[in-house]
Design a protein around this motif. Structure first.
Motif, PDB file in Angstrom:
ATOM      1  N   SER A  40       0.811  -1.219   0.000  1.00 59.37           N
ATOM      2  CA  SER A  40       0.000   0.000   0.000  1.00 59.37           C
ATOM      3  C   SER A  40       0.844   1.268   0.000  1.00 59.37           C
ATOM      4  O   SER A  40       0.409   2.302  -0.485  1.00 59.37           O
ATOM      5  CB  SER A  40      -0.912   0.046   1.233  1.00 59.37           C
ATOM      6  OG  SER A  40      -1.787  -1.047   1.218  1.00 59.37           O
ATOM      7  N   HIS A  41       2.047   1.179   0.562  1.00 56.30           N
ATOM      8  CA  HIS A  41       2.896   2.376   0.657  1.00 56.30           C
ATOM      9  C   HIS A  41       4.154   2.233  -0.173  1.00 56.30           C
ATOM     10  O   HIS A  41       5.148   2.902   0.075  1.00 56.30           O
ATOM     11  CB  HIS A  41       3.236   2.656   2.122  1.00 56.30           C
ATOM     12  CG  HIS A  41       2.031   2.792   2.996  1.00 56.30           C
ATOM     13  ND1 HIS A  41       1.476   1.737   3.673  1.00 56.30           N
ATOM     14  CD2 HIS A  41       1.243   3.863   3.261  1.00 56.30           C
ATOM     15  CE1 HIS A  41       0.394   2.137   4.334  1.00 56.30           C
ATOM     16  NE2 HIS A  41       0.221   3.423   4.099  1.00 56.30           N
ATOM     17  N   MET A  57      -5.031   8.149   8.034  1.00 56.39           N
ATOM     18  CA  MET A  57      -4.475   6.813   8.257  1.00 56.39           C
ATOM     19  C   MET A  57      -4.631   6.397   9.719  1.00 56.39           C
ATOM     20  O   MET A  57      -4.646   7.254  10.591  1.00 56.39           O
ATOM     21  CB  MET A  57      -2.991   6.789   7.857  1.00 56.39           C
ATOM     22  CG  MET A  57      -2.737   6.931   6.370  1.00 56.39           C
ATOM     23  SD  MET A  57      -3.169   5.412   5.496  1.00 56.39           S
ATOM     24  CE  MET A  57      -3.941   6.079   4.031  1.00 56.39           C
ATOM     25  N   ARG A 116      -9.266   4.168   6.520  1.00 54.01           N
ATOM     26  CA  ARG A 116     -10.654   3.879   6.934  1.00 54.01           C
ATOM     27  C   ARG A 116     -10.785   3.437   8.392  1.00 54.01           C
ATOM     28  O   ARG A 116     -11.835   2.981   8.818  1.00 54.01           O
ATOM     29  CB  ARG A 116     -11.294   2.831   6.014  1.00 54.01           C
ATOM     30  CG  ARG A 116     -11.402   3.306   4.567  1.00 54.01           C
ATOM     31  CD  ARG A 116     -12.171   2.311   3.714  1.00 54.01           C
ATOM     32  NE  ARG A 116     -12.431   2.844   2.383  1.00 54.01           N
ATOM     33  CZ  ARG A 116     -11.591   2.761   1.357  1.00 54.01           C
ATOM     34  NH1 ARG A 116     -10.424   2.142   1.494  1.00 54.01           N
ATOM     35  NH2 ARG A 116     -11.910   3.278   0.196  1.00 54.01           N
TER      36      ARG A 116
HETATM   37  C1  HEM Z   1       2.398  10.188   4.532  1.00 53.50           C
HETATM   38  C2  HEM Z   1       1.891   9.106   5.139  1.00 53.50           C
HETATM   39  C3  HEM Z   1       1.005   8.075   4.454  1.00 53.50           C
HETATM   40  C4  HEM Z   1       0.500   8.039   3.187  1.00 53.50           C
HETATM   41  C5  HEM Z   1       0.712   9.042   2.063  1.00 53.50           C
HETATM   42  C6  HEM Z   1      -0.306   6.838   3.083  1.00 53.50           C
HETATM   43  C7  HEM Z   1      -0.981   6.401   1.940  1.00 53.50           C
HETATM   44  C8  HEM Z   1      -1.708   5.256   1.823  1.00 53.50           C
HETATM   45  C9  HEM Z   1      -2.340   4.776   0.612  1.00 53.50           C
HETATM   46  C10 HEM Z   1      -2.303   5.503  -0.723  1.00 53.50           C
HETATM   47  C11 HEM Z   1      -2.973   3.610   0.893  1.00 53.50           C
HETATM   48  C12 HEM Z   1      -3.753   2.711  -0.088  1.00 53.50           C
HETATM   49  C13 HEM Z   1      -5.131   3.261  -0.349  1.00 53.50           C
HETATM   50  C14 HEM Z   1      -5.998   3.238   0.868  1.00 53.50           C
HETATM   51  O1  HEM Z   1      -6.275   2.167   1.431  1.00 53.50           O
HETATM   52  O2  HEM Z   1      -6.391   4.319   1.346  1.00 53.50           O
HETATM   53  C15 HEM Z   1      -2.751   3.334   2.301  1.00 53.50           C
HETATM   54  C16 HEM Z   1      -3.254   2.241   2.985  1.00 53.50           C
HETATM   55  C17 HEM Z   1      -3.076   1.994   4.328  1.00 53.50           C
HETATM   56  N1  HEM Z   1      -2.324   2.733   5.202  1.00 53.50           N
HETATM   57 FE1  HEM Z   1      -1.307   4.464   4.768  1.00 53.50          FE
HETATM   58  N2  HEM Z   1      -0.288   6.184   4.285  1.00 53.50           N
HETATM   59  C18 HEM Z   1       0.509   6.899   5.156  1.00 53.50           C
HETATM   60  C19 HEM Z   1       0.784   6.574   6.470  1.00 53.50           C
HETATM   61  C20 HEM Z   1       0.262   5.526   7.169  1.00 53.50           C
HETATM   62  C21 HEM Z   1       0.516   5.237   8.563  1.00 53.50           C
HETATM   63  C22 HEM Z   1       1.436   6.053   9.456  1.00 53.50           C
HETATM   64  C23 HEM Z   1      -0.205   4.119   8.876  1.00 53.50           C
HETATM   65  C24 HEM Z   1      -0.341   3.379  10.185  1.00 53.50           C
HETATM   66  C25 HEM Z   1      -0.193   3.936  11.385  1.00 53.50           C
HETATM   67  C26 HEM Z   1      -0.899   3.697   7.675  1.00 53.50           C
HETATM   68  C27 HEM Z   1      -1.748   2.612   7.585  1.00 53.50           C
HETATM   69  C28 HEM Z   1      -2.392   2.166   6.450  1.00 53.50           C
HETATM   70  C29 HEM Z   1      -3.253   1.003   6.385  1.00 53.50           C
HETATM   71  C30 HEM Z   1      -3.599   0.079   7.536  1.00 53.50           C
HETATM   72  C31 HEM Z   1      -3.675   0.886   5.048  1.00 53.50           C
HETATM   73  C32 HEM Z   1      -4.585  -0.199   4.474  1.00 53.50           C
HETATM   74  C33 HEM Z   1      -3.735  -1.334   3.935  1.00 53.50           C
HETATM   75  C34 HEM Z   1      -4.561  -2.420   3.298  1.00 53.50           C
HETATM   76  O3  HEM Z   1      -5.630  -2.161   2.722  1.00 53.50           O
HETATM   77  O4  HEM Z   1      -4.119  -3.601   3.346  1.00 53.50           O
HETATM   78  N3  HEM Z   1      -0.594   4.571   6.667  1.00 53.50           N
HETATM   79  N4  HEM Z   1      -1.977   4.337   2.842  1.00 53.50           N
END
Ligand code: HEM
Length: 111
Positions: free
Chosen positions: A33-34, A86, A89
């Motif tokens: 995802s990242h 984040m 959802r």
């Molecule tokens: C600049 C920081 C971050 C960016 C730009 C970012 C971006 C994204 C994107 C584009 C997705 C995939 C689309 C979506 O499900 O919305 C995603 C999924 C996710 N992110 Fe982040 N994220 C960031 C930081 C974080 C942090 C710090 C956490 C946890 C503390 C996190 C946890 C998650 C989780 C749990 C998913 C879902 C993964 C899945 O569907 O298997 N993210 N993020």
């Protein structure tokens, strides 16, 4: 309260993924995802994390009373640019947990 060290911050972030798994019935695909740019096995990895060109913790905002301006704290609280709050959802971290992370950044990210 004085900021606690890195083990507590890692515990909060790991806990967010455990809660996400419980709510969604599957492990979150953090690597995919990242694009491999979000990691926190160590403090250094978190400091170097830069998903989608958004550095999570900009060095000039560490230990400077500017934690609320970092991308990490912002995205834990609300949408940033085109990205939703984040963990995606939810469930989201509590205000107290987010504040613990912000206090830690303001304290200079102590071990
Ligand atoms: C600049 C920081 C971050 C960016 C730009 C970012 C971006 C994204 C994107 C584009 C997705 C995939 C689309 C979506 O499900 O919305 C995603 C999924 C996710 N992110 Fe982040 N994220 C960031 C930081 C974080 C942090 C710090 C956490 C946890 C503390 C996190 C946890 C998650 C989780 C749990 C998913 C879902 C993964 C899945 O569907 O298997 N993210 N993020």
């Amino acid at each position: 309260m004085a900021a606690r060290g890195w083990p507590r911050i890692k515990e909060i972030l790991d806990g967010a993924l455990e809660d996400w798994e419980k709510a969604n019935g599957r492990r979150p695909a953090i690597e995919v995802s990242h694009e491999g740019a979000l990691r926190w096995e160590t403090k250094e990895q978190l400091a170097q994390s830069r998903p989608f060109d958004l550095q999570l913790i900009e060095p000039d905002k560490v230990g400077a009373g500017r934690a609320e301006e970092t991308n990490l704290i912002k995205i834990l609280r609300r949408n940033v640019g085109g990205f939703r709050r984040m963990p995606s959802r939810g469930p989201y971290l509590s205000d107290d947990e987010i504040k613990e992370i912000a206090d830690w950044i303001d304290a200079g990210m102590p071990d």
